[in-house]
Motif scaffolding. Structure first.
Motif, PDB file in Angstrom:
ATOM      1  N   GLU A   1      -7.388  -9.218   0.166  1.00 16.14           N
ATOM      2  CA  GLU A   1      -7.116  -8.173  -0.819  1.00 16.14           C
ATOM      3  C   GLU A   1      -7.549  -6.805  -0.300  1.00 16.14           C
ATOM      4  OE1 GLU A   1      -7.531 -10.434  -5.154  1.00 16.14           O
ATOM      5  OE2 GLU A   1      -9.349  -9.803  -4.082  1.00 16.14           O
ATOM      6  N   THR A   2      -8.670  -6.784   0.408  1.00 20.78           N
ATOM      7  CA  THR A   2      -9.158  -5.523   0.964  1.00 20.78           C
ATOM      8  C   THR A   2      -8.150  -4.935   1.939  1.00 20.78           C
ATOM      9  OG1 THR A   2     -11.437  -6.325   0.762  1.00 20.78           O
ATOM     10  CG2 THR A   2     -11.070  -4.420   2.177  1.00 20.78           C
ATOM     11  N   VAL A   3      -7.627  -5.784   2.814  1.00 19.48           N
ATOM     12  CA  VAL A   3      -6.624  -5.316   3.788  1.00 19.48           C
ATOM     13  C   VAL A   3      -5.398  -4.784   3.059  1.00 19.48           C
ATOM     14  CG1 VAL A   3      -5.033  -6.047   5.605  1.00 19.48           C
ATOM     15  CG2 VAL A   3      -7.411  -6.810   5.647  1.00 19.48           C
ATOM     16  N   GLN A   4      -4.944  -5.498   2.038  1.00 17.95           N
ATOM     17  CA  GLN A   4      -3.783  -5.047   1.272  1.00 17.95           C
ATOM     18  C   GLN A   4      -4.033  -3.682   0.634  1.00 17.95           C
ATOM     19  OE1 GLN A   4      -0.589  -6.190   0.749  1.00 17.95           O
ATOM     20  NE2 GLN A   4      -1.102  -7.544   2.468  1.00 17.95           N
ATOM     21  N   LEU A   5      -5.231  -3.502   0.089  1.00 17.22           N
ATOM     22  CA  LEU A   5      -5.571  -2.225  -0.537  1.00 17.22           C
ATOM     23  C   LEU A   5      -5.578  -1.094   0.494  1.00 17.22           C
ATOM     24  CD1 LEU A   5      -6.575  -0.638  -3.043  1.00 17.22           C
ATOM     25  CD2 LEU A   5      -8.898  -1.239  -2.355  1.00 17.22           C
ATOM     26  N   LEU A   6      -6.196  -1.341   1.641  1.00 17.93           N
ATOM     27  CA  LEU A   6      -6.309  -0.299   2.665  1.00 17.93           C
ATOM     28  C   LEU A   6      -4.960   0.072   3.279  1.00 17.93           C
ATOM     29  CD1 LEU A   6      -9.542  -1.492   4.545  1.00 17.93           C
ATOM     30  CD2 LEU A   6      -9.352   0.202   2.734  1.00 17.93           C
ATOM     31  N   MET A   7      -4.002  -0.838   3.183  1.00 20.24           N
ATOM     32  CA  MET A   7      -2.678  -0.575   3.756  1.00 20.24           C
ATOM     33  C   MET A   7      -1.772   0.230   2.826  1.00 20.24           C
ATOM     34  SD  MET A   7      -1.804  -4.236   5.571  1.00 20.24           S
ATOM     35  CE  MET A   7      -0.081  -3.781   5.779  1.00 20.24           C
ATOM     36  N   GLN A   8      -2.158   0.402   1.577  1.00 22.38           N
ATOM     37  CA  GLN A   8      -1.272   1.062   0.621  1.00 22.38           C
ATOM     38  C   GLN A   8      -0.942   2.514   0.970  1.00 22.38           C
ATOM     39  OE1 GLN A   8       0.513  -0.674  -1.629  1.00 22.38           O
ATOM     40  NE2 GLN A   8      -0.543  -2.314  -0.530  1.00 22.38           N
ATOM     41  N   PRO A   9      -1.904   3.355   1.331  1.00 23.23           N
ATOM     42  CA  PRO A   9      -1.520   4.705   1.770  1.00 23.23           C
ATOM     43  C   PRO A   9      -0.803   4.603   3.122  1.00 23.23           C
ATOM     44  CG  PRO A   9      -3.863   4.599   1.180  1.00 23.23           C
ATOM     45  CD  PRO A   9      -3.374   3.194   1.287  1.00 23.23           C
ATOM     46  N   ASP A  10       0.443   5.060   3.196  1.00 21.17           N
ATOM     47  CA  ASP A  10       1.239   4.843   4.406  1.00 21.17           C
ATOM     48  C   ASP A  10       0.960   5.843   5.523  1.00 21.17           C
ATOM     49  OD1 ASP A  10       2.470   7.168   3.514  1.00 21.17           O
ATOM     50  OD2 ASP A  10       4.274   6.144   2.795  1.00 21.17           O
TER      51      ASP A  10
ATOM     52  N   ILE B   1      -7.781   4.951  -6.725  1.00 21.25           N
ATOM     53  CA  ILE B   1      -8.012   3.589  -6.245  1.00 21.25           C
ATOM     54  C   ILE B   1      -7.362   2.558  -7.167  1.00 21.25           C
ATOM     55  CG2 ILE B   1     -10.237   3.102  -7.374  1.00 21.25           C
ATOM     56  CD1 ILE B   1     -11.195   1.914  -4.730  1.00 21.25           C
ATOM     57  N   LYS B   2      -7.308   2.843  -8.466  1.00 24.52           N
ATOM     58  CA  LYS B   2      -6.654   1.915  -9.402  1.00 24.52           C
ATOM     59  C   LYS B   2      -5.147   1.867  -9.143  1.00 24.52           C
ATOM     60  CE  LYS B   2      -8.130   1.451 -13.677  1.00 24.52           C
ATOM     61  NZ  LYS B   2      -8.563   1.731 -15.073  1.00 24.52           N
ATOM     62  N   GLN B   3      -4.550   3.004  -8.825  1.00 26.80           N
ATOM     63  CA  GLN B   3      -3.118   3.042  -8.526  1.00 26.80           C
ATOM     64  C   GLN B   3      -2.801   2.224  -7.276  1.00 26.80           C
ATOM     65  OE1 GLN B   3      -2.404   7.256  -8.251  1.00 26.80           O
ATOM     66  NE2 GLN B   3      -2.338   7.546 -10.468  1.00 26.80           N
ATOM     67  N   TYR B   4      -3.637   2.360  -6.246  1.00 26.04           N
ATOM     68  CA  TYR B   4      -3.403   1.598  -5.012  1.00 26.04           C
ATOM     69  C   TYR B   4      -3.654   0.107  -5.218  1.00 26.04           C
ATOM     70  CZ  TYR B   4      -2.817   5.867  -2.263  1.00 26.04           C
ATOM     71  OH  TYR B   4      -2.352   7.052  -1.742  1.00 26.04           O
ATOM     72  N   ALA B   5      -4.635  -0.229  -6.052  1.00 26.85           N
ATOM     73  CA  ALA B   5      -4.915  -1.638  -6.335  1.00 26.85           C
ATOM     74  C   ALA B   5      -3.728  -2.279  -7.048  1.00 26.85           C
ATOM     75  CB  ALA B   5      -6.182  -1.761  -7.173  1.00 26.85           C
ATOM     76  N   GLN B   6      -3.153  -1.529  -7.988  1.00 33.60           N
ATOM     77  CA  GLN B   6      -1.980  -2.033  -8.714  1.00 33.60           C
ATOM     78  C   GLN B   6      -0.807  -2.218  -7.756  1.00 33.60           C
ATOM     79  OE1 GLN B   6      -0.726   0.504 -11.928  1.00 33.60           O
ATOM     80  NE2 GLN B   6       0.477  -1.094 -12.901  1.00 33.60           N
ATOM     81  N   ALA B   7      -0.614  -1.253  -6.862  1.00 36.22           N
ATOM     82  CA  ALA B   7       0.482  -1.349  -5.884  1.00 36.22           C
ATOM     83  C   ALA B   7       0.281  -2.524  -4.929  1.00 36.22           C
ATOM     84  CB  ALA B   7       0.579  -0.044  -5.092  1.00 36.22           C
TER      85      ALA B   7
END
Length: 296
Positions: free
Chosen positions: A117-126, A226-232
């Motif tokens: 999940e951490t990796v997924q979160l960190l990858m959200q900003p392109d 951070i909530k927006q990226y977590a949702q994405a």
């Protein structure tokens, strides 16, 4: 006769002139305004005549309203500080909150993200825009160091050492050096070289991370981000500004990190605060045992 609301406002204004953290000021202001509103509804508005029994009645009402022990404990800390201020300034003879005891708080196990999940979160900003470069650098640095969000938002450019791969962090009048790894370093270099010059309007600004207007970002602004990226990222469950901090510590301990090192990196005053992550690791081991042992 001066109302309680006015005295609270005076106290908060006084706090803002002192070296008190923004988070503490915000908490005290919220708690004391709620206290003043309660007394106003009871028809008792003068701060000079507040009694211990009235404060205890307010706390009982909080309990009836199902306020958590931690919330009630924080309210007690706020009222103790306020009435101590009145006592020390000679405006009341004795604080009515002095003998009030805080409720027992059981330390809750913090919510953490899995490594996946951490990796997924960190990858959200392109990383394709100045904003996304900034966001990626902030998230990577937060997870790489485990610092508090308030510490992240207070960082200045000079606090980052890209040669030795560490940041200088300040909290409560203390300083500590926290290392970071390759991923955070790469994101920071891209941000400093490309994104920050586009975001920061004033050439003499020392702030490391700013909002899109070039001003200091608020804690609430970062929380929304951070909530927006977590949702994405499709992450389920509650996520807070401290989630990456707790995940950093738990992942380190799970991979064998020494608790004393974790304590130092996170800026805890004593080891007991870091021991919750060891307990989480033991709980994780028990779950693995139950799932894997033939006799379970």
């Amino acid at each position: 006769m001066e109302a309680l609301q006015e005295k609270v406002a005076e106290y908060i204004a006084e706090l803002k002139q002192q070296s008190v953290s923004d988070n503490t000021v915000v908490s005290y202001e919220r708690d004391l305004k709620q206290l003043a509103d309660y007394f106003a509804a009871q028809g008792s508005t003068c701060w000079r005549f507040v009694s211990k029994s009235q404060l205890e009645a307010y706390l009982r009402q909080m309990e009836k309203d199902k306020k958590r022990p931690a919330t009630r404990s924080r309210a007690i800390a706020s009222m103790k500080a306020f009435f101590r201020y009145l006592e020390q300034s000679g405006e009341i003879e004795r604080s009515p909150a002095g003998q009030i005891k805080s409720p027992k708080i059981e330390k809750e196990v913090p919510h953490i993200l899995t490594p996946e999940e951490t990796v997924q979160l960190l990858m959200q900003p392109d990383g394709k825009t100045a904003k996304s470069m900034r966001d990626r650098a902030m998230l990577e640095l937060l997870y790489a160091t485990g610092i508090r969000v308030s510490e992240l938002l207070q960082l200045e450019v000079e606090d980052v050492n890209l040669t030795m791969d560490y940041i200088l962090c300040r909290h409560g009048g203390r300083e500590r050096v926290v290392p970071f790894g390759h991923a955070a370093k790469k994101s920071l270099q891209e941000y400093l070289n490309t994104a920050r010059p586009a975001l920061v309007k004033e050439a003499d600004s020392r702030q490391l991370f700013t909002n899109l207007s070039g001003r200091k970002m608020s804690r609430q602004g970062f929380w929304k981000l951070i909530k927006q990226y977590a949702q994405a990222a499709g992450i389920q469950g509650e996520i807070t500004p401290h989630t990456l901090r707790h995940s950093f510590a738990a992942h380190l301990v799970n991979n064998g990190a020494d608790l004393y090192a974790v304590q130092e990196m996170m800026g805890y005053a004593d080891l007991s605060a870091a021991q919750i992550y060891a307990k989480m690791r033991h709980a994780s081991v028990r779950e693995v045992y139950k799932k894997a042992h033939p006799r379970e």
